[in-house]
Design a protein around this motif. Structure first.
Motif, PDB file in Angstrom:
ATOM      1  N   ILE A 213     -12.619  17.923   6.667  1.00 28.89           N
ATOM      2  CA  ILE A 213     -12.971  17.384   7.981  1.00 28.89           C
ATOM      3  C   ILE A 213     -13.976  18.330   8.625  1.00 28.89           C
ATOM      4  O   ILE A 213     -13.737  19.530   8.738  1.00 28.89           O
ATOM      5  CB  ILE A 213     -11.720  17.236   8.865  1.00 28.89           C
ATOM      6  N   GLU A 214     -15.101  17.780   9.034  1.00 29.44           N
ATOM      7  CA  GLU A 214     -16.150  18.595   9.643  1.00 29.44           C
ATOM      8  C   GLU A 214     -15.850  18.821  11.121  1.00 29.44           C
ATOM      9  O   GLU A 214     -15.289  17.968  11.796  1.00 29.44           O
ATOM     10  CB  GLU A 214     -17.512  17.914   9.482  1.00 29.44           C
ATOM     11  N   GLY A 215     -16.239  19.972  11.606  1.00 30.67           N
ATOM     12  CA  GLY A 215     -16.057  20.267  13.021  1.00 30.67           C
ATOM     13  C   GLY A 215     -15.300  21.565  13.229  1.00 30.67           C
ATOM     14  O   GLY A 215     -14.721  22.118  12.293  1.00 30.67           O
ATOM     15  N   LYS A 216     -15.297  22.050  14.462  1.00 32.01           N
ATOM     16  CA  LYS A 216     -14.619  23.293  14.800  1.00 32.01           C
ATOM     17  C   LYS A 216     -13.233  22.978  15.327  1.00 32.01           C
ATOM     18  O   LYS A 216     -13.065  22.146  16.206  1.00 32.01           O
ATOM     19  CB  LYS A 216     -15.424  24.066  15.844  1.00 32.01           C
ATOM     20  N   TYR A 217     -12.229  23.675  14.778  1.00 34.13           N
ATOM     21  CA  TYR A 217     -10.856  23.431  15.211  1.00 34.13           C
ATOM     22  C   TYR A 217     -10.654  24.000  16.621  1.00 34.13           C
ATOM     23  O   TYR A 217     -11.244  25.026  16.965  1.00 34.13           O
ATOM     24  CB  TYR A 217      -9.863  24.076  14.231  1.00 34.13           C
ATOM     25  N   PRO A 218      -9.833  23.328  17.455  1.00 31.21           N
ATOM     26  CA  PRO A 218      -9.612  23.823  18.823  1.00 31.21           C
ATOM     27  C   PRO A 218      -9.060  25.253  18.829  1.00 31.21           C
ATOM     28  O   PRO A 218      -8.394  25.681  17.885  1.00 31.21           O
ATOM     29  CB  PRO A 218      -8.569  22.846  19.386  1.00 31.21           C
ATOM     30  N   ASN A 219      -9.324  25.971  19.905  1.00 35.54           N
ATOM     31  CA  ASN A 219      -8.814  27.332  20.081  1.00 35.54           C
ATOM     32  C   ASN A 219      -7.322  27.258  20.412  1.00 35.54           C
ATOM     33  O   ASN A 219      -6.929  27.273  21.588  1.00 35.54           O
ATOM     34  CB  ASN A 219      -9.593  28.050  21.183  1.00 35.54           C
ATOM     35  N   TYR A 220      -6.510  27.146  19.363  1.00 36.15           N
ATOM     36  CA  TYR A 220      -5.077  26.928  19.557  1.00 36.15           C
ATOM     37  C   TYR A 220      -4.389  28.113  20.226  1.00 36.15           C
ATOM     38  O   TYR A 220      -3.397  27.945  20.948  1.00 36.15           O
ATOM     39  CB  TYR A 220      -4.407  26.604  18.216  1.00 36.15           C
ATOM     40  N   SER A 221      -4.893  29.310  19.989  1.00 31.55           N
ATOM     41  CA  SER A 221      -4.256  30.497  20.584  1.00 31.55           C
ATOM     42  C   SER A 221      -4.288  30.455  22.106  1.00 31.55           C
ATOM     43  O   SER A 221      -3.380  30.964  22.770  1.00 31.55           O
ATOM     44  CB  SER A 221      -4.943  31.767  20.090  1.00 31.55           C
ATOM     45  N   ALA A 222      -5.330  29.816  22.660  1.00 28.12           N
ATOM     46  CA  ALA A 222      -5.490  29.799  24.118  1.00 28.12           C
ATOM     47  C   ALA A 222      -4.420  28.959  24.812  1.00 28.12           C
ATOM     48  O   ALA A 222      -4.141  29.166  25.993  1.00 28.12           O
ATOM     49  CB  ALA A 222      -6.875  29.271  24.478  1.00 28.12           C
ATOM     50  N   VAL A 223      -3.822  28.009  24.090  1.00 26.39           N
ATOM     51  CA  VAL A 223      -2.837  27.118  24.730  1.00 26.39           C
ATOM     52  C   VAL A 223      -1.400  27.606  24.543  1.00 26.39           C
ATOM     53  O   VAL A 223      -0.475  27.021  25.091  1.00 26.39           O
ATOM     54  CB  VAL A 223      -2.962  25.669  24.210  1.00 26.39           C
ATOM     55  N   ILE A 224      -1.204  28.661  23.762  1.00 26.26           N
ATOM     56  CA  ILE A 224       0.142  29.186  23.543  1.00 26.26           C
ATOM     57  C   ILE A 224       0.465  30.191  24.643  1.00 26.26           C
ATOM     58  O   ILE A 224      -0.150  31.257  24.708  1.00 26.26           O
ATOM     59  CB  ILE A 224       0.267  29.850  22.152  1.00 26.26           C
ATOM     60  N   PRO A 225       1.400  29.863  25.553  1.00 23.44           N
ATOM     61  CA  PRO A 225       1.725  30.805  26.632  1.00 23.44           C
ATOM     62  C   PRO A 225       2.394  32.063  26.090  1.00 23.44           C
ATOM     63  O   PRO A 225       3.255  31.997  25.209  1.00 23.44           O
ATOM     64  CB  PRO A 225       2.685  29.997  27.525  1.00 23.44           C
ATOM     65  N   THR A 226       1.968  33.189  26.610  1.00 26.76           N
ATOM     66  CA  THR A 226       2.504  34.472  26.128  1.00 26.76           C
ATOM     67  C   THR A 226       3.605  35.014  27.038  1.00 26.76           C
ATOM     68  O   THR A 226       4.424  35.808  26.612  1.00 26.76           O
ATOM     69  CB  THR A 226       1.383  35.505  26.008  1.00 26.76           C
ATOM     70  N   GLU A 227       3.614  34.604  28.322  1.00 25.85           N
ATOM     71  CA  GLU A 227       4.635  35.068  29.263  1.00 25.85           C
ATOM     72  C   GLU A 227       5.654  33.965  29.462  1.00 25.85           C
ATOM     73  O   GLU A 227       5.400  32.983  30.157  1.00 25.85           O
ATOM     74  CB  GLU A 227       3.988  35.450  30.600  1.00 25.85           C
ATOM     75  N   ASN A 228       6.798  34.104  28.824  1.00 31.19           N
ATOM     76  CA  ASN A 228       7.868  33.101  28.904  1.00 31.19           C
ATOM     77  C   ASN A 228       9.180  33.797  29.248  1.00 31.19           C
ATOM     78  O   ASN A 228       9.966  34.130  28.352  1.00 31.19           O
ATOM     79  CB  ASN A 228       7.992  32.350  27.561  1.00 31.19           C
ATOM     80  N   PRO A 229       9.442  34.009  30.530  1.00 28.07           N
ATOM     81  CA  PRO A 229      10.621  34.792  30.918  1.00 28.07           C
ATOM     82  C   PRO A 229      11.958  34.080  30.711  1.00 28.07           C
ATOM     83  O   PRO A 229      13.001  34.736  30.670  1.00 28.07           O
ATOM     84  CB  PRO A 229      10.382  35.058  32.406  1.00 28.07           C
ATOM     85  N   ASN A 230      11.918  32.744  30.578  1.00 34.67           N
ATOM     86  CA  ASN A 230      13.161  31.988  30.405  1.00 34.67           C
ATOM     87  C   ASN A 230      13.410  31.747  28.926  1.00 34.67           C
ATOM     88  O   ASN A 230      12.640  31.034  28.268  1.00 34.67           O
ATOM     89  CB  ASN A 230      13.085  30.660  31.154  1.00 34.67           C
ATOM     90  N   LYS A 231      14.484  32.346  28.389  1.00 38.39           N
ATOM     91  CA  LYS A 231      14.752  32.288  26.950  1.00 38.39           C
ATOM     92  C   LYS A 231      16.143  31.726  26.691  1.00 38.39           C
ATOM     93  O   LYS A 231      17.139  32.243  27.200  1.00 38.39           O
ATOM     94  CB  LYS A 231      14.618  33.670  26.318  1.00 38.39           C
ATOM     95  N   LEU A 232      16.177  30.667  25.877  1.00 34.97           N
ATOM     96  CA  LEU A 232      17.422  29.981  25.522  1.00 34.97           C
ATOM     97  C   LEU A 232      17.703  30.184  24.042  1.00 34.97           C
ATOM     98  O   LEU A 232      16.823  29.976  23.204  1.00 34.97           O
ATOM     99  CB  LEU A 232      17.284  28.481  25.825  1.00 34.97           C
TER     100      LEU A 232
END
Length: 372
Positions: free
Chosen positions: A237-256
């Protein structure tokens, strides 16, 4: 051209490659499988133009040649035979192939094999080897999160990234995302490409229960997978893959932290009562307890369950699509899983309780707006 082959062996190989054939082909020759004989070796090839798959088997033959034979008709015929030798004889005068069995004779028309589209050659390829079990696991972990939006084709496949630190596979449809890392694989050079979903599904099925290395050659436009008797070539598939790292939140204080099977079964039961258009379920987490509920007001359907958990963070109420949550929890393997959150309108992160040294997986699911 004449050759003798085992009916069951031929049928097995034909079925293994025929999944690539489309039900509606614009080119009639693509409804066929290419047979090529060279020195007692029969190569069979199927194609949909985007992908081409070839397998081979040993036969008794007295001459070389080729022909494109109707796939559906041949496979349906072979399914009716008990194990026995079959003799194929091509009559070039009337373009028919005659199959002789212990029960009788059968004739069908064939196309000129020279008209069958050839698999593209891969010029100056990158090369790597991945064990079949690793490849199958990586595909299984990610393929369910690929998209189907024709306007965003790059999201309809799996993104492969090879580097000296390992292999990363990513898939997303903008509502959910999966990132799967392997640290026990080293690429001899940094490379990345996007593989379409269809050849990946075929590859996964062919490699199930196998124990061999898969050689992968690829350049900017095509990739070739070689293992055993099989060669699968597909257009990337031609094209640039989205910047997936940018959408992954790094600050998640609520942990289950919760038992995976209990959570999964609860999601499955409660989601039966959810709205069939939104599949929305509601999670309310307070203290060491999670309330899972769903409602379909149009039909007065409602369900609620309560589970024990370990929770660190502030009380939170968040909604998810139960189908997405079900898929993700089903694809995690540890006894307990972790759900990390920052807010009710931010993505949730699903993780195994602990990752192995050789691999890690992260799954992201976007929340849905809760009904009041």
């Amino acid at each position: 051209m004449k050759f003798i082959v085992s009916s069951s062996t031929l049928l097995k190989e034909l079925i293994s490659i025929s999944g690539i054939i489309n039900s509606n082909n614009t080119l009639p020759i693509l409804d066929n499988i290419l047979f090529e004989i060279f020195e007692n070796k029969l190569s069979i090839t199927a194609s949909d133009l985007e992908s081409t798959i070839t397998s081979s088997l040993t036969v008794e033959s007295n001459q070389n040649g080729n022909a494109a034979i109707p796939a559906k008709l041949l496979i349906e015929t072979l399914k009716t035979f008990p194990e026995q030798p079959l003799t194929f004889y091509l009559e070039n005068e009337n373009n028919t192939i005659e199959i002789s069995s212990e029960q009788g004779k059968y004739s069908l028309a064939f196309f000129n094999g020279a008209e069958f589209p050839k698999a593209p050659s891969i010029e100056t390829p990158n090369n790597t080897n991945i064990h079949s079990s690793i490849l199958v696991k990586g595909i299984n972990k990610t393929i369910f999160a690929t998209g189907n939006d024709e306007l965003r084709p790059v999201m309809s496949g799996i993104y492969f990234k090879l580097s000296d630190s390992g292999l990363t596979l990513v898939s997303t449809d903008a509502h959910k995302l999966v990132k799967y890392n392997r640290y026990d694989i080293e690429g001899n050079q940094n490379a990345e490409f996007i593989l379409p979903k269809k050849p990946l599904n075929i590859l996964k099925n062919l490699l199930n229960n196998s124990d061999e290395n898969v050689n992968i050659e690829f350049n900017e436009t095509n990739a070739k997978y070689k293992f055993g008797k099989i060669t699968l070539t597909c257009r990337l598939i031609e094209g640039k893959y989205p910047n997936y790292s940018a959408v992954i939140p790094t600050e998640n204080p609520n942990k289950l932290l919760i038992d995976r099977i209990s959570f999964l079964n609860s999601i499955k039961r409660v989601s039966i009562f959810s709205n069939k258009a939104t599949h929305q379920i509601r999670l309310v987490i307070k203290g060491n307890e999670i309330h899972i509920s769903a409602e379909d007001a149009d039909f007065s359907n409602k369900a609620e369950e309560r589970l024990s958990c370990q929770y660190e963070g502030s009380n939170i109420e968040i909604g998810f699509n139960s189908k997405f949550l079900n898929e993700m929890v089903s694809n995690l393997e540890t006894e307990n899983i972790i759900l990390e959150m920052s807010a009710s309108n931010r993505a949730g992160i699903l993780l195994p309780e602990e990752n192995k040294d050789s691999e890690s997986v992260l799954m992201l699911v976007m929340p849905v707006m809760l009904n009041s």
